[in-house]
Design a protein around this motif. Structure first.
Motif, PDB file in Angstrom:
ATOM      1  N   ALA A   1     -11.692  77.259  83.153  1.00 39.96           N
ATOM      2  CA  ALA A   1     -10.589  77.827  84.018  1.00 39.96           C
ATOM      3  C   ALA A   1      -9.663  77.387  85.308  1.00 39.96           C
ATOM      4  O   ALA A   1      -8.828  76.790  84.940  1.00 39.96           O
ATOM      5  CB  ALA A   1     -10.018  78.845  83.957  1.00 39.96           C
ATOM      6  N   SER A   2     -10.749  76.408  85.914  1.00 33.55           N
ATOM      7  CA  SER A   2      -9.790  75.025  87.136  1.00 33.55           C
ATOM      8  C   SER A   2     -11.747  73.758  87.472  1.00 33.55           C
ATOM      9  O   SER A   2     -12.275  74.695  87.490  1.00 33.55           O
ATOM     10  CB  SER A   2      -9.433  75.625  87.852  1.00 33.55           C
ATOM     11  OG  SER A   2     -10.465  76.928  88.584  1.00 33.55           O
ATOM     12  N   PRO A   3     -10.849  72.981  88.120  1.00 33.16           N
ATOM     13  CA  PRO A   3     -12.425  72.586  88.514  1.00 33.16           C
ATOM     14  C   PRO A   3     -13.253  73.363  89.781  1.00 33.16           C
ATOM     15  O   PRO A   3     -12.242  73.948  89.995  1.00 33.16           O
ATOM     16  CB  PRO A   3     -11.380  71.446  88.787  1.00 33.16           C
ATOM     17  CG  PRO A   3      -9.755  71.099  88.596  1.00 33.16           C
ATOM     18  CD  PRO A   3      -9.469  72.871  88.461  1.00 33.16           C
ATOM     19  N   ILE A   4     -14.110  72.950  89.566  1.00 28.84           N
ATOM     20  CA  ILE A   4     -15.327  72.758  90.567  1.00 28.84           C
ATOM     21  C   ILE A   4     -15.165  72.089  92.001  1.00 28.84           C
ATOM     22  O   ILE A   4     -15.470  70.925  91.549  1.00 28.84           O
ATOM     23  CB  ILE A   4     -16.295  73.783  89.712  1.00 28.84           C
ATOM     24  CG1 ILE A   4     -17.592  75.019  90.758  1.00 28.84           C
ATOM     25  CG2 ILE A   4     -17.549  72.795  89.566  1.00 28.84           C
ATOM     26  CD1 ILE A   4     -18.399  75.647  89.962  1.00 28.84           C
ATOM     27  N   ALA A   5     -15.753  72.359  92.535  1.00 30.78           N
ATOM     28  CA  ALA A   5     -15.812  71.863  94.154  1.00 30.78           C
ATOM     29  C   ALA A   5     -17.033  71.591  93.787  1.00 30.78           C
ATOM     30  O   ALA A   5     -18.645  72.308  93.495  1.00 30.78           O
ATOM     31  CB  ALA A   5     -15.833  72.224  94.933  1.00 30.78           C
ATOM     32  N   GLU A   6     -17.681  70.306  94.075  1.00 32.09           N
ATOM     33  CA  GLU A   6     -18.910  70.182  93.502  1.00 32.09           C
ATOM     34  C   GLU A   6     -19.814  70.740  94.904  1.00 32.09           C
ATOM     35  O   GLU A   6     -20.825  71.232  93.872  1.00 32.09           O
ATOM     36  CB  GLU A   6     -19.398  68.656  94.070  1.00 32.09           C
ATOM     37  CG  GLU A   6     -18.296  67.501  93.115  1.00 32.09           C
ATOM     38  CD  GLU A   6     -19.549  65.912  93.091  1.00 32.09           C
ATOM     39  OE1 GLU A   6     -20.267  65.704  93.905  1.00 32.09           O
ATOM     40  OE2 GLU A   6     -18.146  65.548  93.954  1.00 32.09           O
ATOM     41  N   SER A   7     -19.518  71.218  95.871  1.00 33.42           N
ATOM     42  CA  SER A   7     -20.695  72.135  97.277  1.00 33.42           C
ATOM     43  C   SER A   7     -20.868  73.661  96.753  1.00 33.42           C
ATOM     44  O   SER A   7     -21.950  73.675  96.166  1.00 33.42           O
ATOM     45  CB  SER A   7     -20.095  72.029  98.255  1.00 33.42           C
ATOM     46  OG  SER A   7     -18.987  72.869  98.312  1.00 33.42           O
TER      47      SER A   7
END
Length: 517
Positions: A281-287
């Motif tokens: 649904a949306s990009p995810i932070a790598e962390s």
């Protein structure tokens, strides 16, 4: 194909398997199938005919899933109403689709009077809850008890199954039309990409009015496995349900996943039953992704990129989330085209760009919508030469992996919810003190992106943040309202008089590797 065939198979083959779990209520496929067939008969008895639209306004529940299949079993078309909408937005979707019956649960009875007062065609109101039936409404339990089960209407193939409303570039929501065939394709494609060996138990946390939520439910119906339902996302409650019901499958948007793994009681629950996690649904932070995989070492992570108009477009499988995938950067991609789906990255003329160059993602497959309800011009813009134009900017590597880099359409994704700038701008512009405005996405630590409004007051007019925000809340859902407001003397314009939103966004996105979050 018909989505009701999946239920017929389960009732026949595994009648005693648990179909739904909600707030301590467990029902088998035999019991669920009987209630669905009776509800279909009840809906027909109060006027639903083949192809008629029936709305469902409620949180995730077993009754929501009964309504879903009951409408289809009786030959109707489901209009899943966005529960986060304001009354004017709800009424727009009801009027636009000519919805004749509206099922409402306990949580949204406070919207009924507003709907009654403003709807052009007042739908028959059916109450699906545990309290006494409100005056002027029919009781779903009484209807089911009095009805006889009817035969499946067997609407299938190209027959319209549902209208899912999404934000509109013109300021009004668009009704995305899906047939039984497109929904079946979406479910089969997801099931093929994320196989579920043995009996699975899926927890539905993502709202069922979203393609993400309803798409996951389709997978579970086709597989003939158990649905566990949570009325809303609460990290602690999700962990408690996973432990209690031994949930194996979970779909979360990145903000939910972050809240789950950072919850102070995360280590207090037994989550060992979890086998598969789909996020999207949306990009995810790598962390966040790194921490999630560390916290849930036995879970296979899959990233699904898609949209209301087609369900999944690409899928990034668990193997790309391992050490090699993280080292190569493939964990940051949206994966490759899903099974049975063709994907290209093209320029403004529709020509495929060389690998590594940025263009617009377009897709083609049996999962693509029929079009937008009553919006032929917008349908023609989205569906060209058999290809769905997503409006998302990306590049593709030599291996066919897609990397999202920008959003070409004027849209904000906040906490997994799509917000079209034009819709918010239309509401802001209604305020008598506003001369001009522009709405953009800005990065947000919790929600990924936040709605930011840049406003020019009329000469001599007085207007502050609080007044403008109250104005917006009267017309649109809270998640669409600006989280921050900036007043300026003028907006930057091109030679043609178009607002230069890239200039407005520039200072907010400096230092970010991509222009979406």
């Amino acid at each position: 194909m018909s989505m009701t065939l999946a239920l017929q198979r389960s009732v026949q083959a595994t009648p005693d398997r648990i179909a739904t779990v909600f707030h301590g209520r467990h029902q088998t496929f035999s019991e669920y199938g009987d209630r669905v067939a009776r509800l279909a008969g009840a809906l027909q008895s109060i006027g639903m005919k083949a192809g008629d639209r029936v709305g469902m306004l409620g949180v995730n529940s077993d009754r929501w899933l009964e309504c879903l299949m009951g409408v289809w079993w009786g030959g109707g078309v489901l209009n899943p109403v966005n529960t986060r909408w304001s009354v004017p937005e709800i009424v727009y979707s009801l009027d636009d689709s000519d919805t004749g019956i509206l099922v409402v649960d306990d949580h949204f009875l406070n919207r009924v009077e507003g709907i009654r007062a403003t709807a052009k065609r007042m739908p028959i109101l059916v109450y699906a809850g545990d309290w006494p039936t409100p005056e002027g409404m029919l009781s779903v339990e009484e209807l089911i008890a009095a009805a006889r089960p009817v035969e499946d209407a067997n609407r299938a193939g190209a027959d319209l199954a549902c209208i899912l409303y999404t934000g509109g570039t013109t300021g009004f929501p668009k009704g995305v039309m899906h047939s039984h065939w497109t929904l079946w394709s979406i479910g089969i494609q997801r099931l093929a990409q994320t196989p579920m060996p043995g009996e699975s138990v899926a927890l539905h946390v993502a709202p069922l009015f979203h393609m993400g939520g309803i798409g996951r439910a389709l997978v579970q119906f086709i597989a003939g496995d158990t649905h566990v339902l949570a009325p809303a996302f609460d990290a602690r409650e999700v962990m408690a349900i996973v432990e209690r019901e031994r949930v194996t499958d979970l779909l979360l948007v990145p903000t939910m996943l972050q809240a789950l793994i950072t919850h102070p009681e995360f280590d207090c629950f037994d989550l060992s039953s979890l086998k598969r996690m789909v996020y999207g649904a949306s990009p995810i932070a790598e962390s966040v992704l790194e921490r999630a995989m560390e916290a849930l070492p036995g879970v296979a992570f899959t990233h699904s990129y898609g949209m209301t108009e087609c369900g999944g477009v690409t899928s990034n499988p668990p193997e790309n989330h391992g050490p090699e995938g993280r080292a190569s950067g493939l964990s940051r991609s949206a994966g490759r085209a899903g099974f049975g789906i063709a994907v290209k990255v093209v320029d403004d003329s529709g020509n495929e760009v060389p690998r590594g160059e940025v263009g617009e993602i377009i897709a083609r497959g049996p999962n693509v919508m029929l079009g937008y309800w009553n919006k032929p011009e917008e349908t023609a813009r989205a569906l060209r030469d058999g290809w769905l134009h997503t409006g998302d900017g990306a590049r593709m590597d030599e291996g066919g992996h897609v990397f999202i880099v920008d959003r070409m359409k004027d849209m904000i994704v906040s906490g997994g919810e799509n917000v079209y700038s034009a819709e918010v701008e239309s509401v802001i512009a209604r305020h008598p003190a506003v001369q001009a405005c522009a709405v953009i996405a800005v990065p947000h630590a919790q929600w990924g992106e936040a709605v930011h409004a840049v406003v020019v007051r009329k000469p001599g007019a007085q207007l502050d943040d609080a007044v403008l925000l109250d104005h917006c809340k009267g017309f649109i859902a809270g998640y669409k309202c600006p989280k921050s407001i900036e007043f300026r003397e003028a907006l930057p314009l091109s030679a043609a008089g178009k607002v230069l939103k890239r200039e407005l966004r520039e200072r907010h996105w400096t230092g970010h590797s991509r222009q979406v979050s």
